[in-house]
Each structure stands twice: as structure tokens, then as C-alpha cells.
Write an enzyme that holds these catalytic residues in place. Structure first.
Site, PDB file in Angstrom:
ATOM      1  N   CYS A 117     -14.639  -6.334 -10.199  1.00  0.00           N
ATOM      2  CA  CYS A 117     -14.981  -5.622  -8.956  1.00  0.00           C
ATOM      3  C   CYS A 117     -16.421  -5.125  -8.955  1.00  0.00           C
ATOM      4  O   CYS A 117     -16.977  -4.805  -7.906  1.00  0.00           O
ATOM      5  CB  CYS A 117     -14.020  -4.464  -8.729  1.00  0.00           C
ATOM      6  SG  CYS A 117     -12.336  -5.031  -8.522  1.00  0.00           S
ATOM      7  N   HIS A 258     -16.987   0.872  -3.817  1.00  0.00           N
ATOM      8  CA  HIS A 258     -16.010  -0.211  -3.949  1.00  0.00           C
ATOM      9  C   HIS A 258     -14.736   0.193  -3.209  1.00  0.00           C
ATOM     10  O   HIS A 258     -14.255   1.316  -3.352  1.00  0.00           O
ATOM     11  CB  HIS A 258     -15.734  -0.435  -5.437  1.00  0.00           C
ATOM     12  CG  HIS A 258     -14.625  -1.400  -5.705  1.00  0.00           C
ATOM     13  ND1 HIS A 258     -14.533  -2.617  -5.054  1.00  0.00           N
ATOM     14  CD2 HIS A 258     -13.561  -1.339  -6.547  1.00  0.00           C
ATOM     15  CE1 HIS A 258     -13.460  -3.248  -5.488  1.00  0.00           C
ATOM     16  NE2 HIS A 258     -12.853  -2.495  -6.387  1.00  0.00           N
ATOM     17  N   ASN A 288      -8.604  -4.489  -1.290  1.00  0.00           N
ATOM     18  CA  ASN A 288      -9.594  -4.557  -2.366  1.00  0.00           C
ATOM     19  C   ASN A 288     -10.020  -6.014  -2.528  1.00  0.00           C
ATOM     20  O   ASN A 288      -9.236  -6.842  -2.990  1.00  0.00           O
ATOM     21  CB  ASN A 288      -8.968  -4.008  -3.650  1.00  0.00           C
ATOM     22  CG  ASN A 288      -9.902  -4.083  -4.845  1.00  0.00           C
ATOM     23  OD1 ASN A 288     -10.940  -4.734  -4.801  1.00  0.00           O
ATOM     24  ND2 ASN A 288      -9.531  -3.424  -5.921  1.00  0.00           N
TER      25      ASN A 288
HETATM   26  O1  UT7 Z   1     -10.849  -2.503  -8.427  1.00  0.00           O
HETATM   27  C1  UT7 Z   1     -10.006  -1.929  -9.358  1.00  0.00           C
HETATM   28  C2  UT7 Z   1      -8.664  -2.533  -9.133  1.00  0.00           C
HETATM   29  N1  UT7 Z   1      -7.554  -1.670  -9.294  1.00  0.00           N
HETATM   30  C3  UT7 Z   1      -7.391  -0.502  -8.640  1.00  0.00           C
HETATM   31  O2  UT7 Z   1      -8.212  -0.028  -7.922  1.00  0.00           O
HETATM   32  C4  UT7 Z   1      -6.085   0.217  -8.839  1.00  0.00           C
HETATM   33  C5  UT7 Z   1      -6.260   1.692  -8.953  1.00  0.00           C
HETATM   34  N2  UT7 Z   1      -4.949   2.340  -8.900  1.00  0.00           N
HETATM   35  C6  UT7 Z   1      -4.335   2.588  -7.720  1.00  0.00           C
HETATM   36  O3  UT7 Z   1      -4.871   2.296  -6.658  1.00  0.00           O
HETATM   37  C7  UT7 Z   1      -2.990   3.280  -7.770  1.00  0.00           C
HETATM   38  O4  UT7 Z   1      -2.700   3.655  -9.090  1.00  0.00           O
HETATM   39  C8  UT7 Z   1      -1.848   2.362  -7.218  1.00  0.00           C
HETATM   40  C9  UT7 Z   1      -1.994   2.220  -5.709  1.00  0.00           C
HETATM   41  C10 UT7 Z   1      -1.855   1.005  -7.879  1.00  0.00           C
HETATM   42  C11 UT7 Z   1      -0.491   3.018  -7.480  1.00  0.00           C
HETATM   43  O5  UT7 Z   1      -0.476   4.313  -6.903  1.00  0.00           O
HETATM   44  P1  UT7 Z   1       0.057   5.551  -7.752  1.00  0.00           P
HETATM   45  O6  UT7 Z   1      -0.001   6.729  -6.896  1.00  0.00           O
HETATM   46  O7  UT7 Z   1      -0.709   5.586  -9.044  1.00  0.00           O
HETATM   47  O8  UT7 Z   1       1.577   5.166  -7.962  1.00  0.00           O
HETATM   48  P2  UT7 Z   1       2.387   4.965  -9.332  1.00  0.00           P
HETATM   49  O9  UT7 Z   1       1.929   3.740 -10.052  1.00  0.00           O
HETATM   50  O10 UT7 Z   1       2.433   6.249 -10.068  1.00  0.00           O
HETATM   51  O11 UT7 Z   1       3.817   4.682  -8.760  1.00  0.00           O
HETATM   52  C12 UT7 Z   1       4.584   5.712  -8.089  1.00  0.00           C
HETATM   53  C13 UT7 Z   1       5.915   5.128  -7.705  1.00  0.00           C
HETATM   54  C14 UT7 Z   1       6.622   4.423  -8.841  1.00  0.00           C
HETATM   55  O12 UT7 Z   1       7.997   4.656  -8.721  1.00  0.00           O
HETATM   56  P3  UT7 Z   1       8.700   5.811  -9.619  1.00  0.00           P
HETATM   57  O13 UT7 Z   1       8.446   5.412 -11.035  1.00  0.00           O
HETATM   58  O14 UT7 Z   1       8.024   7.088  -9.226  1.00  0.00           O
HETATM   59  O15 UT7 Z   1      10.128   5.715  -9.198  1.00  0.00           O
HETATM   60  C15 UT7 Z   1       6.352   2.954  -8.569  1.00  0.00           C
HETATM   61  O16 UT7 Z   1       7.359   2.133  -9.079  1.00  0.00           O
HETATM   62  O17 UT7 Z   1       5.728   4.144  -6.680  1.00  0.00           O
HETATM   63  C16 UT7 Z   1       6.372   2.930  -7.059  1.00  0.00           C
HETATM   64  N3  UT7 Z   1       5.618   1.823  -6.493  1.00  0.00           N
HETATM   65  C17 UT7 Z   1       5.819   1.356  -5.249  1.00  0.00           C
HETATM   66  N4  UT7 Z   1       6.670   1.734  -4.285  1.00  0.00           N
HETATM   67  C18 UT7 Z   1       6.609   1.087  -3.117  1.00  0.00           C
HETATM   68  C19 UT7 Z   1       4.594   1.107  -7.075  1.00  0.00           C
HETATM   69  N5  UT7 Z   1       4.152   0.178  -6.207  1.00  0.00           N
HETATM   70  C20 UT7 Z   1       4.887   0.321  -5.068  1.00  0.00           C
HETATM   71  C21 UT7 Z   1       4.886  -0.326  -3.831  1.00  0.00           C
HETATM   72  N6  UT7 Z   1       5.760   0.072  -2.889  1.00  0.00           N
HETATM   73  N7  UT7 Z   1       4.028  -1.341  -3.552  1.00  0.00           N
END
Ligand code: UT7
Length: 331
Positions: A117, A258, A288
Site C-alpha cells: 500500500c 492511504h 482500499n
Molecule cells: O493497507 C493496509 C491493509 N489492511 C488494513 O488496512 C486493515 C486494517 N484493519 C482494519 O481495517 C480492521 O481491523 C478490520 C476492518 C479488518 C476489522 O475491524 P475490527 O474492528 O478490527 O474488527 P475485528 O477484527 O476485531 O472483528 C470484530 C468482529 C469479530 O467477531 P467476534 O470475534 O467479535 O465475534 C469478527 O469475526 O467482527 C467479525 N467480523 C465481521 N463481521 C461481519 C470480521 N469481519 C467481518 C465482516 N462482517 N466482514
């Protein structure tokens, strides 16, 4: 021109977004997710996907043509093409070579930069150095990625985030000391290679039926870890780039970060003490787009009148590696 006076200025910008749109509602039919979850957690509403049969350079080509037209420069007069990408058309040679052929930029030397990225920031820093050193007089700097090709469409933690796009900038040498790229800063931390990567298909774990079966050719990510480090690192490197440029954050008219996650951008803006009105956001439309995200946002900002002559703009990016960077420029 003496090396000390030379600077690179942005002569033109361009971008290309594929026609195919995938909305959050479309994704609800693919994986267990919801428009609400994606919108609240990321700010993304839709993303573009490169049509089948096309390659990265096809997008880059259209972005490059628009940037060249904007710069009033012909491809045959380009000295260099530097492309940030992790989704080249072929394992080798580079997509920059494919693009050079499409453009007929026969005089240019061309290569890809792999910094995920942050690829555009790295390509910009390299090209800027070449220009300031006197090695070249102009460069086409591209950020282009088709991460849709690396997605596991059954993995809801990654497939909702990414989209395809290309952005391009034409840099030229200038003696006008006020305008141009004022500073660039790059960093990496290789201890995080496996926090965000594609496990197979390289020399360590070459493609075989098993790697395909196990979906090891798709993006694997610890999103939380990326999130945390991204905010901290982009804040730090932005401050360093501003210091190098000799400008304060109050003098910045627009921050173009970004476009990974709206919450990352808001946290960064808060830490930098920048009001959100001064922050460019278009991730709701495109997701992204990896190396394309900053140049696409820069092009949109210019074409929609958000950047005026004399404005100081701060660019920053963070991604796999981890690799991150920042640049400050005056228009
Ligand atoms: O350019 C760099 C590339 N990468 C990035 O920029 C990623 C940076 N990270 C992020 O943007 C965030 O961490 C994410 C958007 C990927 C995830 O958001 P989060 O607030 O960190 O969520 P999390 O991973 O803590 O997940 C929270 C919950 C989980 O369920 P439980 O364990 O609380 O029951 C996940 O399983 O949300 C669940 N979850 C989803 N639910 C619905 C994860 N993905 C999804 C989804 N839809 N797509």
C-alpha cells in the site's frame, strides 16, 4: 541547473477505476456480513473490480494517459516509469515494462517497486531522488493494483476491504524553489511480514496443487495489528516529513492519506490535530486500492478543486511489510 536547486514538481495527475462495481449488498450474498458492519467498521460502501482477461497495466495505461495529457507531455519524452504494485501482470518482467510498451515510451527505463500500500510513496520518493540528482528530467510515477486477484472471496475479514484502481503522476524537474516535492520519508519493519501477506506463489512456497487447494495464494491478514501500527506509524512519519519540509501541520491545506479504513484516517487526523475537512476521503467509493489509493485520491482532489496553487499537501501511506511513507509537496 545545479543539483542543489533542482526539485521535482507535479506536472499532471490521472486515475483509472474499473467499471465493475461490487457493493456491500453484493458481498452480503457472498459471505456472512452486512452493509452496516462494513460501513461502521471501515467506511467502505463499494469497490471496483478489474474485469477478467485484463491486467494491471491496462488500468495503469489509462491513468498514465490522463496524467500525461494533464502534464502536456508525450510518452515518447518520458525518461522513467516507476510503478508501485504488488499485482504485476506477470511474475516477471515488471508491469512498468508492460506499460512502457503500451505507451510507446521507448526512451524511458522502467521498473516496479514492491512496497504494497506504500508502493506509490516509494515510487514517488525514488523518482524524486532521480530528478533531484540530475539523472532524469521527468518521470511517470504510478500506483496500480488489482488486489481482487489475490482475494479469498470466502474470507469476510479481507474480501470486503479491497478494490482495484490505478493512479499516476507526471513529475518534472523545476528550478522554482517554492513549488514541488519538499520532502519524502520511507520506513519498513520486516518483522511483520506475516501479519499481512500472500503465503504461496513465491520462491519460498512455490505454487503446487496443495497451495491452490489451501487457498494460500490469497491475502492473509491480522487486521487489528495492521490497524494499530498504521495509525502510530503514519503519525510519526508524517511529522518527520513535515519537519524535513520545514512546514507545520497548520500550514497543510490537505492531507491525502492511504484509503484503508475511515477509522484509521480519523484516528490519524486526531493525532495530527487536523480537522477532517482538511482530509481527503474517497474510500467509500473505492475501498482500499493498495498502491493506487494515494494517487487516485490526489487526482480526485486536484480535479475537484480541493488543491489550489500554493497549497501544501501531505501524503501518507501504510501497508504490508510493514512498509510506510510520507511526502510533503507544494502546488
Ligand atoms: O493497507 C493496509 C491493509 N489492511 C488494513 O488496512 C486493515 C486494517 N484493519 C482494519 O481495517 C480492521 O481491523 C478490520 C476492518 C479488518 C476489522 O475491524 P475490527 O474492528 O478490527 O474488527 P475485528 O477484527 O476485531 O472483528 C470484530 C468482529 C469479530 O467477531 P467476534 O470475534 O467479535 O465475534 C469478527 O469475526 O467482527 C467479525 N467480523 C465481521 N463481521 C461481519 C470480521 N469481519 C467481518 C465482516 N462482517 N466482514
Amino acid at each position: 541547473m545545479s543539483a542543489a536547486q533542482r526539485r521535482s514538481v507535479i506536472l499532471g495527475t490521472g486515475s483509472e477505476l474499473p467499471n465493475k462495481i461490487i457493493t456491500n449488498e453484493d458481498l452480503e450474498r457472498l459471505v456472512e456480513t452486512s452493509d452496516e458492519w462494513i460501513t461502521v467498521r471501515t467506511g467502505i460502501k463499494q469497490r471496483r473490480v478489474l474485469e477478467e482477461g485484463k491486467g494491471n497495466a491496462d488500468m495503469a495505461y489509462h491513468a498514465a494517459l490522463r496524467a500525461l495529457e494533464d502534464a502536456d507531455l508525450e510518452a515518447k519524452d518520458l525518461d522513467a516509469i516507476v510503478m508501485g504494485t504488488v499485482t504485476a501482470d506477470y511474475p516477471f518482467p515488471s508491469s512498468a515494462c508492460v506499460l512502457e510498451d503500451m505507451l510507446g515510451a521507448r526512451k524511458a527505463f522502467s521498473f516496479d517497486v514492491n512496497a504494497a500500500c506504500s508502493g506509490f510513496l516509494n515510487a514517488l520518493a525514488v523518482s524524486d531522488s532521480f530528478i533531484r540528482s540530475g539523472l532524469i528530467n521527468n518521470a511517470l510515477v504510478v500506483g496500480s493494483d488489482a488486489l481482487s486477484r489475490l482475494l479469498n472471496w470466502e474470507d469476510r475479514t479481507t474480501c470486503i476491504l479491497f478494490g482495484d484502481a490505478a493512479g499516476a503522476v507526471v513529475l518534472g524537474a523545476s528550478e522554482n524553489g517554492d513549488k514541488g516535492i519538499l520532502s519524502t520519508r520511507l520506513r519498513t519493519d520486516g518483522s511483520h511480514v506475516k501479519t499481512l501477506y500472500v503465503p504461496a506463489g513465491g520462491s519460498r512456497n512455490p505454487t503446487n496443487p496443495e497451495t491452490v487447494q489451501n487457498n494460500e495464494h490469497t491475502i492473509t491478514m491480522n487486521g487489528k495489528e495492521v490497524f494499530k501500527t498504521a495509525v502510530r506509524s503514519m503519525e510519526e512519519i508524517s511529522r518527520q516529513a513535515l519537519k524535513d519540509a520545514g512546514v507545520t501541520i497548520d500550514q497543510v491545506s490537505l492531507v491525502i492519506p492511504h484509503q484503508a479504513n475511515r477509522r484509521i484516517i480519523e484516528a490519524l487526523a486526531e493525532r495530527l490535530h487536523v480537522p477532517m475537512e482538511k482530509v481527503m476521503i474517497n474510500l467509500d467509493k473505492y475501498g482500499n486500492t493498495s498502491a493506487a489509493s494515494v494517487p487516485v485520491a490526489l487526482d480526485e482532489a486536484r480535479r475537484t478543486g480541493r488543491i489550489k496553487a500554493g497549497d501544501v499537501v501531505l501524503l501518507n501511506a501504510f501497508g504490508a511489510g510493514f512498509a510506510w511513507g510520507a511526502a510533503v509537496g507544494r502546488f
